[in-house]
Design a protein around this motif. Structure first.
Motif, PDB file in Angstrom:
ATOM      1  N   UNK A 185       0.796  -1.224   0.000  1.00 39.97           N
ATOM      2  CA  UNK A 185       0.000   0.000   0.000  1.00 39.97           C
ATOM      3  C   UNK A 185       0.833   1.282   0.000  1.00 39.97           C
ATOM      4  N   UNK A 186       1.885   1.414   0.822  1.00 36.22           N
ATOM      5  CA  UNK A 186       2.677   2.647   0.767  1.00 36.22           C
ATOM      6  C   UNK A 186       3.278   2.901  -0.608  1.00 36.22           C
ATOM      7  N   UNK A 187       3.763   1.839  -1.258  1.00 38.84           N
ATOM      8  CA  UNK A 187       4.393   2.015  -2.565  1.00 38.84           C
ATOM      9  C   UNK A 187       3.374   2.310  -3.660  1.00 38.84           C
ATOM     10  N   UNK A 188       2.162   1.824  -3.490  1.00 34.42           N
ATOM     11  CA  UNK A 188       1.101   2.198  -4.430  1.00 34.42           C
ATOM     12  C   UNK A 188       0.822   3.696  -4.322  1.00 34.42           C
ATOM     13  N   UNK A 189       0.791   4.212  -3.090  1.00 33.88           N
ATOM     14  CA  UNK A 189       0.587   5.652  -2.880  1.00 33.88           C
ATOM     15  C   UNK A 189       1.730   6.442  -3.497  1.00 33.88           C
ATOM     16  N   UNK A 190       2.985   5.993  -3.240  1.00 34.19           N
ATOM     17  CA  UNK A 190       4.147   6.698  -3.792  1.00 34.19           C
ATOM     18  C   UNK A 190       4.172   6.646  -5.321  1.00 34.19           C
TER      19      UNK A 190
END
Length: 443
Positions: free
Chosen positions: A387-392
């Motif tokens: 999830x964090x990397x999808x946001x980034x």
């Protein structure tokens, strides 16, 4: 383009401008690395629970000495979903029967497992970090993100409170002095530039009257004092401020998300940091070429999109493909540097000189907010690992699409006042009306 005439007389790109860029470069060299230090000072080494039969020299359940360290680890630490030793749990008692199982199925239950109540053992090949000092792992791992958040919050507060000091690593803008009707000071700065650039004769020719005559139109427009509220009072400036602030927010949340979380990419952090240093200068040169060849809008769309795609691809490529992950992460770093430079250029060219510093300060605050919130996204790994990397990854792609809502500034003069922005809007509207009239007449 009146000010450009004055600038040509004193040297538009000479020793003075080069020295100014060197001063800025030195400041960045001193400050920028602090944002990246936590890739090393807060690195998370491999770890497992402390267990007596492995880590206590005075207690041993292996007196016969016939069991290897791997066997002792097997009976002491359960396996995670990837069939690797769990980093955050251990068996309450050694499970000796596991040594006799050929498969992975066992009759171990949750009641046989407990958290790391006696602490952790860390990989000794990793240098001392704040993670090993304060045990910021497992249920306390989010505190690592909080530490980064605290550091970047200080940067945000510094931008707000100390922004006025930025005009003290530098000469005042002669263009800004002129349009704010401070002609004597502007003349002094122009003569200073001419002297440093070796064009002393041109500097001696410059007088108040020459400046006033050259900048007559701009001076007349500047009679109306600009204020902070002008940025939001007129529709066109209000729109630009909103879009530029949003783009800056989305860009910086991804840039810092990548740069301060390199260790989470599960690649060689030291090698990756070296590669980032190598590509930074060529990356910025590439950005200049793209901005000048393709224009500000299309080039930013491509740069921000490639940046986002690089982040997404890096995370979703299998961990076993280390070379591919390293190449993609390096590309992400390359486009992050280009993205930062391109957004700064476009913002400078869209805002009027009389209030540009204030406007850039506000936009910069939104960028700092994005960078400050960026480490907190890593806390979302507890819900979904990607999830964090999808946001980034998605954020810069969205930012690139938003850029298309801003006007193109390639080969266009810088606006000096709010009136110039409104004049530009009227001309654009008249051109559209004329084009519509011609089409209707032809029909």
């Amino acid at each position: 383009m009146a000010f450009q005439d004055l600038l040509d007389q004193v040297g538009s790109l000479g020793r003075f401008q080069i020295l100014q860029m060197i001063f800025i470069l030195i400041s960045n060299i001193i400050v920028a690395p602090h944002s990246l230090l936590e890739n090393f000072t807060a690195a998370i080494p491999s770890h497992r629970c402390w267990v007596p039969i492995l880590d206590n020299d005075t207690v041993s359940d292996n007196e016969s000495g016939i069991l290897s360290k791997e066997d002792l680890l097997r009976v002491s630490i359960p396996l995670d979903s990837n069939l690797r030793p769990d980093k955050c749990r251990r068996f309450v008692q050694p499970q000796w029967h596991l040594l006799h199982l050929n498969g992975t199925v066992s009759n171990v239950t949750e009641t046989d497992i407990e958290p790391c109540v006696d602490g952790w053992v860390y990989d000794q090949s990793t240098s001392f970090t704040i993670v090993t000092e304060w045990n910021l792992v497992c249920e306390s791992q989010s505190m690592d993100s909080v530490a980064k958040f605290s550091f970047l919050s200080g940067t945000l507060v510094g931008n707000i409170l100390c922004g006025h000091l930025t005009d003290r690593w530098m000469s005042e803008s002669a263009r800004w002095l002129i349009v704010t009707n401070k002609l004597q000071r502007s003349l002094k700065e122009l003569r200073k530039v001419a002297h440093i650039n070796g064009m002393k004769s041109s500097g001696d020719i410059l007088t108040i009257e020459v400046v006033r005559t050259t900048m007559k139109e701009e001076l007349e427009a500047s009679q109306t004092k600009s204020s902070l509220w002008d940025l939001f009072r007129t529709p066109i400036l209000r729109k630009r401020m909103f879009l530029l602030s949003f783009v800056r927010f989305l860009t910086w949340i991804s840039v810092l998300g990548l740069l301060v979380n390199l260790q989470h990419l599960r690649t060689n952090v030291f090698l990756l940091q070296c590669l980032f240093g190598i590509v930074s200068i060529p990356a910025n040169l590439l950005g200049m070429v793209l901005l000048n060849r393709m224009g500000r809008r299309i080039s930013q769309l491509l740069i921000l999109s490639f940046f986002g795609v690089s982040i997404l691809a890096t995370e979703f490529v299998p961990q076993e493909m280390q070379i591919a992950r390293l190449v993609l992460a390096t590309l992400g770093g390359t486009f992050s540097f280009v993205a930062v430079g391109s957004t700064l250029v476009h913002a400078n060219e869209l805002l009027p000189t009389t209030i540009r510093a204030t406007a850039l300060g506000i936009i910069g605050i939104f960028g700092s907010i994005g960078s400050t919130l960026s480490p907190l996204c890593m806390i979302l790994k507890t819900y979904f690992d990607y999830l964090p990397w999808i946001i980034y990854g998605v954020s810069p792609i969205l930012g690139g699409l938003i850029v298309l809502l801003l006007p193109e500034t390639k080969n266009k003069p810088l606006p000096d006042s709010v009136q110039d922005i409104e004049k530009e809007r009227r001309i654009s509207r008249q051109a559209k009306q004329k084009d519509t009239f011609i089409k209707v007449t032809q029909f």
